[in-house]
Design a protein around this motif. Structure first.
Motif, PDB file in Angstrom:
ATOM      1  N   LYS A   2       9.534  30.385  28.296  1.00  0.00           N
ATOM      2  CA  LYS A   2      10.026  29.272  29.112  1.00  0.00           C
ATOM      3  C   LYS A   2      11.125  28.542  28.344  1.00  0.00           C
ATOM      4  N   ILE A   3      12.281  28.386  28.999  1.00  0.00           N
ATOM      5  CA  ILE A   3      13.468  27.816  28.347  1.00  0.00           C
ATOM      6  C   ILE A   3      13.847  26.510  29.033  1.00  0.00           C
ATOM      7  N   PHE A   4      14.053  25.467  28.242  1.00  0.00           N
ATOM      8  CA  PHE A   4      14.521  24.166  28.720  1.00  0.00           C
ATOM      9  C   PHE A   4      15.982  24.031  28.309  1.00  0.00           C
ATOM     10  N   TYR A   5      16.844  23.779  29.274  1.00  0.00           N
ATOM     11  CA  TYR A   5      18.289  23.704  29.008  1.00  0.00           C
ATOM     12  C   TYR A   5      18.786  22.345  29.502  1.00  0.00           C
ATOM     13  N   ASP A  32      14.530  26.308  33.102  1.00  0.00           N
ATOM     14  CA  ASP A  32      14.574  25.051  33.846  1.00  0.00           C
ATOM     15  C   ASP A  32      15.671  24.181  33.251  1.00  0.00           C
ATOM     16  N   PHE A  33      16.452  23.545  34.128  1.00  0.00           N
ATOM     17  CA  PHE A  33      17.578  22.740  33.673  1.00  0.00           C
ATOM     18  C   PHE A  33      17.291  21.251  33.823  1.00  0.00           C
ATOM     19  N   PHE A  34      17.794  20.491  32.867  1.00  0.00           N
ATOM     20  CA  PHE A  34      17.748  19.038  32.879  1.00  0.00           C
ATOM     21  C   PHE A  34      19.187  18.539  32.967  1.00  0.00           C
ATOM     22  N   LEU A  35      19.519  17.845  34.063  1.00  0.00           N
ATOM     23  CA  LEU A  35      20.873  17.346  34.282  1.00  0.00           C
ATOM     24  C   LEU A  35      20.905  15.869  33.919  1.00  0.00           C
ATOM     25  N   SER A  36      21.655  15.550  32.875  1.00  0.00           N
ATOM     26  CA  SER A  36      21.680  14.182  32.351  1.00  0.00           C
ATOM     27  C   SER A  36      23.094  13.618  32.451  1.00  0.00           C
ATOM     28  N   GLY A  37      23.266  12.598  33.289  1.00  0.00           N
ATOM     29  CA  GLY A  37      24.586  12.021  33.508  1.00  0.00           C
ATOM     30  C   GLY A  37      24.870  11.922  34.985  1.00  0.00           C
ATOM     31  N   PRO A  87       8.887  16.533  29.549  1.00  0.00           N
ATOM     32  CA  PRO A  87       7.820  17.494  29.183  1.00  0.00           C
ATOM     33  C   PRO A  87       8.315  18.702  28.388  1.00  0.00           C
ATOM     34  N   ILE A  88       8.998  18.459  27.300  1.00  0.00           N
ATOM     35  CA  ILE A  88       9.592  19.578  26.556  1.00  0.00           C
ATOM     36  C   ILE A  88       8.560  20.376  25.774  1.00  0.00           C
ATOM     37  N   ARG A  89       7.372  19.838  25.571  1.00  0.00           N
ATOM     38  CA  ARG A  89       6.335  20.604  24.871  1.00  0.00           C
ATOM     39  C   ARG A  89       5.827  21.779  25.695  1.00  0.00           C
ATOM     40  N   GLN A  90       6.144  21.781  26.982  1.00  0.00           N
ATOM     41  CA  GLN A  90       5.745  22.893  27.849  1.00  0.00           C
ATOM     42  C   GLN A  90       6.620  24.127  27.632  1.00  0.00           C
ATOM     43  N   TYR A  91       7.680  23.971  26.843  1.00  0.00           N
ATOM     44  CA  TYR A  91       8.682  25.029  26.736  1.00  0.00           C
ATOM     45  C   TYR A  91       8.662  25.683  25.356  1.00  0.00           C
TER      46      TYR A  91
END
Length: 329
Positions: A2-5, A32-37, A87-91
């Motif tokens: 599982k990848i967090f980007y 899974d992507f995190f869009l910040s901004g 929840p970055i510990r899931q990755y």
């Protein structure tokens, strides 16, 4: 896996890069992507699972930063709260393309990460800087999205961990031609700031990409375009030259296509001043203020020698393999 980007959504370069990387990343695992901004204008065609207002840049009307609006939109309490709850510990793997919330979350939650992208290249002191360094600018570049590991992207291989730019496949596969018009992409300038200069050069055709344009429209010698990746790729591939800011992705693509470039970095934007310093070392013309004589600047630029420094496109599979290997070292 599982990848967090995490993607910084100030400007469109980070978003464009994420879309280019996504098909390759899927081969390594679920992403899974995190869009910040909050001020990018490109639609993001990837699975965004988390969003945040984050920390965004905002521009004044004619080529500068709007510090009041930037400050007004920063909520430190929310940033800390989001960092604690992300929840970055899931990755299994966290990739951070210049997002402060993800960087803070990794520190608070003791999760490993890698900073990947153009800004990561400034960890190296060998990456070009302007003659006058900015202390605050250096602090931002070094600490805004810091991580234990860094993989940078830049015009040249200034250090061992810096790789070539991610060039879109449409650009790499293109057969560039010269249809004599000039492409313009200057998101920090409003229309009224530059329109007269373009109209005062009636023999030159301009393709101007603006955030507040919704429909392609031609008025006199200027065709106004919405910020759209398909339109922009087509325009860049066939233009004679491009007038753009001091960003990274657009100049990199123009260099790859061997297009004539005029760079106008955003005023008091330290990263863009650093990019401009790199471009100047490569022989690309840079202008820091347009003033009331922008039409003359354009004519002088068009009459100047065209500089075509060689740059390579990133081999994405190789870079991603290096990224994953680096992460696990």
């Amino acid at each position: 896996m599982k990848i967090f980007y995490a993607i910084q959504a100030t400007g469109n370069g980070h978003i464009s890069r994420a879309m280019q990387l996504y098909p390759y990343l899927k081969k390594f695992g679920e992403v899974d992507f995190f869009l910040s901004g909050s001020n990018a204008s490109l639609n993001l065609d990837v699975p965004v699972k988390y969003t945040s207002k984050g920390c965004s840049l905002f521009y004044s009307a004619c080529g500068g930063l709007d510090y009041w609006k930037i400050t007004k939109n920063i909520n430190l309490y929310n940033i800390i709260k989001e960092a604690q709850s992300l929840p970055i510990r899931q990755y299994d793997f966290v990739i951070n393309d210049f997002d402060s919330i993800t960087s803070l979350a990794c520190k608070l939650q003791k999760v490993h990460s890698v900073q990947f992208g153009h800004q990561a290249s400034f960890v190296s002191k060998l990456t070009p800087r302007p003659a006058k360094k900015s202390l605050m600018g250096e602090i931002v570049l070094q600490h805004f999205s810091s991580a234990p590991k860094n993989i940078g992207l830049h015009f040249e291989n200034y250090d061992s961990f810096i790789r070539p730019p991610i060039i879109k496949e449409e650009i790499q596969l293109a057969d560039p031609v010269d249809k004599k018009y000039i492409t313009v992409y200057l998101p920090s300038f409003d229309r009224f700031c530059l329109e007269k200069a373009f109209n005062d050069l009636p023999d030159i055709e301009f393709h101007w990409f603006l955030n507040d344009i919704t429909t392609k429209t031609t008025i006199r010698n200027v065709t106004y375009y919405p910020v759209n990746q398909t339109y922009f790729n087509e325009s860049l591939i066939s233009c004679h030259g491009i007038i753009t800011g001091g960003g990274f992705e657009t100049p990199a693509e123009a260099l790859y296509l061997k297009k004539k470039i005029l760079s106008i970095p955003i005023q008091n934007h330290y990263e863009q001043e650093c990019n401009a310093a790199a471009l100047k070392k490569m022989g690309v013309p840079v202008v820091y203020e347009v003033g009331n004589h922008f039409d003359k600047i354009i004519v002088n630029w068009l009459n100047s020698e065209t500089i075509n420094p060689e740059i390579k496109a990133n081999c994405i599979p190789e870079t991603l393999q290096y990224l994953f290997d680096t992460y696990n070292d």
